[in-house]
Design an enzyme around this catalytic site. Structure first.
Site, PDB file in Angstrom:
ATOM      1  N   ASP A 194      -4.134  -2.369   3.986  1.00  0.00           N
ATOM      2  CA  ASP A 194      -4.300  -1.621   2.737  1.00  0.00           C
ATOM      3  C   ASP A 194      -5.287  -0.472   2.870  1.00  0.00           C
ATOM      4  O   ASP A 194      -5.195   0.529   2.161  1.00  0.00           O
ATOM      5  CB  ASP A 194      -4.726  -2.563   1.607  1.00  0.00           C
ATOM      6  CG  ASP A 194      -3.538  -3.388   1.161  1.00  0.00           C
ATOM      7  OD1 ASP A 194      -3.210  -4.374   1.848  1.00  0.00           O
ATOM      8  OD2 ASP A 194      -2.888  -3.006   0.173  1.00  0.00           O
ATOM      9  N   ARG A 210      -5.450   0.310  -8.824  1.00  0.00           N
ATOM     10  CA  ARG A 210      -5.888  -0.700  -7.844  1.00  0.00           C
ATOM     11  C   ARG A 210      -6.863  -0.011  -6.890  1.00  0.00           C
ATOM     12  O   ARG A 210      -6.583   1.089  -6.415  1.00  0.00           O
ATOM     13  CB  ARG A 210      -4.693  -1.279  -7.065  1.00  0.00           C
ATOM     14  CG  ARG A 210      -3.726  -2.059  -7.948  1.00  0.00           C
ATOM     15  CD  ARG A 210      -2.711  -2.834  -7.124  1.00  0.00           C
ATOM     16  NE  ARG A 210      -3.286  -4.045  -6.556  1.00  0.00           N
ATOM     17  CZ  ARG A 210      -2.651  -4.798  -5.649  1.00  0.00           C
ATOM     18  NH1 ARG A 210      -1.479  -4.439  -5.176  1.00  0.00           N
ATOM     19  NH2 ARG A 210      -3.219  -5.899  -5.194  1.00  0.00           N
ATOM     20  N   ALA A 264       0.797  -1.227   0.000  1.00  0.00           N
ATOM     21  CA  ALA A 264       0.000   0.000   0.000  1.00  0.00           C
ATOM     22  C   ALA A 264       0.839   1.292   0.000  1.00  0.00           C
ATOM     23  O   ALA A 264       0.648   2.153  -0.871  1.00  0.00           O
ATOM     24  CB  ALA A 264      -0.982  -0.034   1.173  1.00  0.00           C
TER      25      ALA A 264
HETATM   26  O1  MRU Z   1      -1.544  -7.159  -3.372  1.00  0.00           O
HETATM   27  P1  MRU Z   1      -0.396  -6.597  -2.594  1.00  0.00           P
HETATM   28  O2  MRU Z   1       0.825  -7.455  -2.643  1.00  0.00           O
HETATM   29  O3  MRU Z   1      -0.111  -5.160  -2.952  1.00  0.00           O
HETATM   30  O4  MRU Z   1      -0.930  -6.601  -1.090  1.00  0.00           O
HETATM   31  C1  MRU Z   1      -0.147  -6.028  -0.098  1.00  0.00           C
HETATM   32  C2  MRU Z   1      -0.671  -6.256   1.266  1.00  0.00           C
HETATM   33  O5  MRU Z   1      -1.728  -6.792   1.469  1.00  0.00           O
HETATM   34  C3  MRU Z   1       0.140  -5.715   2.372  1.00  0.00           C
HETATM   35  O6  MRU Z   1      -0.084  -6.448   3.525  1.00  0.00           O
HETATM   36  C4  MRU Z   1      -0.292  -4.258   2.603  1.00  0.00           C
HETATM   37  O7  MRU Z   1      -0.174  -3.515   1.432  1.00  0.00           O
HETATM   38  C5  MRU Z   1       0.500  -3.631   3.649  1.00  0.00           C
HETATM   39  S1  MRU Z   1       2.131  -3.445   3.105  1.00  0.00           S
HETATM   40  C6  MRU Z   1       3.079  -2.437   3.824  1.00  0.00           C
END
Ligand code: MRU
Length: 330
Positions: A220, A81, A52
């Site tokens: 996120d 996204r 995120a």
């Molecule tokens: O689909 P992604 O790999 O972008 O998902 C990321 C996550 O779910 C992480 O846990 C979230 O972004 C926190 S990261 C600092």
């Protein structure tokens, strides 16, 4: 790990955004060169750039590189996204700066620096909170690949390790795209932190068997009432932690909290292509698949929310508003 060996997943060098292509890790360390908002948005959509806070920072540079077509650039990047709050947050900040006559690039650099500083603060608060935990379980990837600095949840785990006492991290594989197996394991290996990789389905049983002292994950989007969207599979870990009576800790910067989202039910969950699930199994395209990329953990299951502004505990509308109030006041 020496500072010079730390992972920095993004560099902006004046006219090109260089990004470590996370779809190629751990086998290949390849750098992408991105030159405008469309290229940055495509890299975010295919998860070359992910996590995120990192997609927020990348999008901020994306707006800066295409500031001449401000509206189109912002729209493309925000649409890349839907679930992570950081994307809209960062794009909005750069847009507002430009409309006020400021520099897009300066604002992007400010967001980048703020997120790196937030990572350090979250690491300290998180490690304080986890003091005494010897075995932690985590999901997805929340380290330096997912956010500037040392990351979010994994930054706290790293700090705990540096302080001594952390014995082992259980890293969940994180189906279907294996961010845990490919990325978290890669980061933990570089950091010299003992770890074991487990399939997502093994987590509840190991938690119930007393093998885990705390579960720690990133986020996120955090809704105003404290409900948390994170990588699909997170909710199951929260239920298992609750049943076993161990802490379930969420770590993320205030840029991931969206006060405009009242609760978890209002969070848009990204639905991704079914081929990601069919993957290597040889299952044909005729098999119907549902592939939600995130799930929502209700605030009541979250022991504490760790941010750079402090810790909300318990997690509810009041404590979340307090965290945001302290950001606004700063
Ligand atoms: O689909 P992604 O790999 O972008 O998902 C990321 C996550 O779910 C992480 O846990 C979230 O972004 C926190 S990261 C600092």
């Amino acid at each position: 790990v020496a500072a010079s060996e730390r992972i920095e997943a993004l560099h902006y060098d004046g006219d090109v955004l260089r990004a470590l292509d996370q779809t190629r890790l751990p086998g290949h360390e390849e750098w992408l060169e991105l030159r405008d908002a469309d290229e940055v948005a495509a890299a975010i959509r295919r998860l070359s750039i992910r996590g995120a806070p990192l997609i927020g920072v990348a999008a901020a540079y994306g707006v800066a590189m295409s500031a001449a077509e401000l509206d189109a650039a912002c729209a493309t990047l925000v649409a890349a996204r839907p679930t992570a709050a950081n994307l809209a947050y960062a794009v909005q900040r750069v847009r507002t700066a430009v409309l006020a006559g400021g520099s897009a690039l300066e604002e992007a650099r400010a967001i980048h620096a703020e997120e790196a500083a937030a990572s350090d603060a979250m690491a300290r608060y998180g490690a304080d909170l986890l003091a005494g935990s010897r075995r932690v379980l985590t999901h997805c990837n929340t380290g330096a690949l997912a956010a500037p600095g040392r990351g979010t949840a994994l930054a706290a785990v790293t700090e705990l390790f540096d302080r001594g006492g952390l014995e082992r991290v259980l890293a969940c594989e994180t189906r279907p795209l294996l961010q845990g197996a490919r990325l978290t394991v890669w980061e933990l290996g570089r950091l010299g932190i003992e770890h074991e990789l487990i399939v997502d389905g093994a987590a509840a049983g190991l938690i119930a068997a007393g093998e885990v002292d705390a579960v720690i994950v990133g986020c996120d989007r955090v809704a105003a009432n404290g409900d948390v969207a994170n990588k699909v599979g997170t909710y199951a870990h929260a239920l298992a932690a609750k049943a076993a009576g161990i802490p379930f800790v969420v770590v993320g910067p205030c840029s991931t909290i969206d006060p405009e989202t009242p609760d978890g039910a209002a969070i848009e969950i990204e639905q991704r292509d079914g081929d990601e699930v069919r993957g290597l199994t040889g299952i044909g395209p005729q098999t119907p698949v549902r592939n939600p990329a995130f799930d929502v953990t209700p605030a009541a299951l979250v022991t504490a929310l760790v941010t750079e502004s402090g810790v909300a505990r318990p997690v509810n509308a009041e404590t979340v508003a307090e965290l945001l109030g302290s950001v606004a006041a700063a």
